[in-house]
Design a protein around this motif. Structure first.
Motif, PDB file in Angstrom:
ATOM      1  N   GLU A 134       0.829  -1.206   0.000  1.00  0.00           N
ATOM      2  CA  GLU A 134       0.000   0.000   0.000  1.00  0.00           C
ATOM      3  C   GLU A 134       0.864   1.255   0.000  1.00  0.00           C
ATOM      4  O   GLU A 134       0.589   2.230  -0.713  1.00  0.00           O
ATOM      5  N   ALA A 135       1.919   1.224   0.826  1.00  0.00           N
ATOM      6  CA  ALA A 135       2.834   2.367   0.862  1.00  0.00           C
ATOM      7  C   ALA A 135       3.553   2.524  -0.469  1.00  0.00           C
ATOM      8  O   ALA A 135       3.806   3.648  -0.932  1.00  0.00           O
ATOM      9  N   TYR A 136       3.882   1.393  -1.100  1.00  0.00           N
ATOM     10  CA  TYR A 136       4.576   1.437  -2.390  1.00  0.00           C
ATOM     11  C   TYR A 136       3.689   2.076  -3.458  1.00  0.00           C
ATOM     12  O   TYR A 136       4.128   2.929  -4.233  1.00  0.00           O
ATOM     13  N   VAL A 137       2.414   1.661  -3.489  1.00  0.00           N
ATOM     14  CA  VAL A 137       1.481   2.227  -4.470  1.00  0.00           C
ATOM     15  C   VAL A 137       1.295   3.724  -4.229  1.00  0.00           C
ATOM     16  O   VAL A 137       1.293   4.533  -5.164  1.00  0.00           O
ATOM     17  N   GLU A 138       1.122   4.091  -2.951  1.00  0.00           N
ATOM     18  CA  GLU A 138       0.956   5.514  -2.623  1.00  0.00           C
ATOM     19  C   GLU A 138       2.183   6.305  -3.038  1.00  0.00           C
ATOM     20  O   GLU A 138       2.080   7.423  -3.552  1.00  0.00           O
ATOM     21  N   ASP A 139       3.358   5.722  -2.800  1.00  0.00           N
ATOM     22  CA  ASP A 139       4.598   6.396  -3.180  1.00  0.00           C
ATOM     23  C   ASP A 139       4.684   6.573  -4.698  1.00  0.00           C
ATOM     24  O   ASP A 139       5.123   7.619  -5.190  1.00  0.00           O
ATOM     25  N   ARG A 140       4.243   5.557  -5.455  1.00  0.00           N
ATOM     26  CA  ARG A 140       4.270   5.666  -6.912  1.00  0.00           C
ATOM     27  C   ARG A 140       3.356   6.786  -7.392  1.00  0.00           C
ATOM     28  O   ARG A 140       3.698   7.556  -8.286  1.00  0.00           O
ATOM     29  N   VAL A 141       2.171   6.874  -6.769  1.00  0.00           N
ATOM     30  CA  VAL A 141       1.224   7.935  -7.135  1.00  0.00           C
ATOM     31  C   VAL A 141       1.814   9.304  -6.828  1.00  0.00           C
ATOM     32  O   VAL A 141       1.743  10.234  -7.638  1.00  0.00           O
ATOM     33  N   ASN A 142       2.410   9.423  -5.626  1.00  0.00           N
ATOM     34  CA  ASN A 142       3.009  10.699  -5.241  1.00  0.00           C
ATOM     35  C   ASN A 142       4.157  11.066  -6.160  1.00  0.00           C
ATOM     36  O   ASN A 142       4.330  12.234  -6.539  1.00  0.00           O
TER      37      ASN A 142
END
Length: 243
Positions: A134-142
């Motif tokens: 989840e953190a990885y996906v959020e980081d990719r979006v950011n």
């Protein structure tokens, strides 16, 4: 290396098992150092905790981390550090640094840290693989959003830089053309006896030439000849007193 929820050994058949809230290891062969952290969020939790002295055998430094004012440094042994968390700003402040102690660290804790590091279902900064993803996906979006913002800003700056460069190039070409034109004008005027210098009255010479159509140098020479002729005439004419 920084790990969360680090156990001091194997879980099976271990009644003396402890678990650090966080453990940091300094990457040094000459001066290895393990720093343990115990997080307290309530006063009662701190007062009722009787097991924390056991952590001291598994780390070179040990600190409590708590909200501002929850624990006072006077309540802790001198070798134990204290870090306050400020909820309003999210900042951490070291109230007292932990003292380094020479401790023979049990190998079990290194083994646990190694297994935690290589466990495919556990990331050292997250409680589960799902949290990590989840953190990885959020980081990719950011990162994508940040990339667009930075890219747009760079594109605008590049456009302005190119625009300024074009304007500078146009001004340079214009000045170059004017300089070449001025050189041609100097050459032509010199052919007619008019030389442009910083300190001569070339403007008057041009105006005179345009008005009379005569070379100013010729007019100057004619005036000098006329003046000399008058002087010569006065010299050769007999004076009345001499008669």
């Amino acid at each position: 290396m920084f790990l969360t929820e680090v156990k001091t050994g194997r879980t099976y058949d271990n009644n003396e098992l402890l678990k650090f809230d966080a453990l940091a290891m300094k990457p040094s062969w000459a001066n290895p150092c393990l720093t343990g952290y115990e997080v307290k969020v309530s006063r009662s939790d701190f007062m009722q905790d009787q097991k924390w002295p056991g952590y001291m055998a598994y780390c070179n430094k040990f600190s409590f981390v708590c909200p501002k004012g929850l624990i006072q440094k006077e309540e802790l042994p001198e070798e134990v550090g204290l870090i306050w968390y400020y909820p309003d700003t999210g900042a951490l402040r070291t109230i007292r640094p932990a003292k380094h102690r020479l401790v023979e660290i049990p190998s079990d804790i290194y083994q646990y840290m190694l297994m935690s590091r290589i466990d495919p279902d556990r990331h050292p900064f997250f409680g589960s693989r799902r949290e990590m993803l989840e953190a990885y996906v959020e980081d990719r979006v950011n990162r994508k959003s940040l990339g667009k913002e930075v890219g747009s800003k760079l594109a605008n700056e590049l456009y302005e830089a190119r625009k300024q460069l074009d304007e500078n190039q146009w001004e340079y070409n214009n000045l170059k053309s004017e300089s070449e034109l001025m050189g041609t004008v100097r050459t032509v005027l010199a052919e007619y006896g008019i030389r442009i210098y910083k300190y001569n009255d070339w403007q008057s010479q041009i105006r005179q030439r345009m008005t009379t159509g005569v070379n100013p140098q010729m007019i100057k020479l004619l005036n000098e000849v006329t003046e000399n002729a008058e002087k010569l005439k006065m010299m050769v004419e007999p004076k009345e007193d001499a008669i």
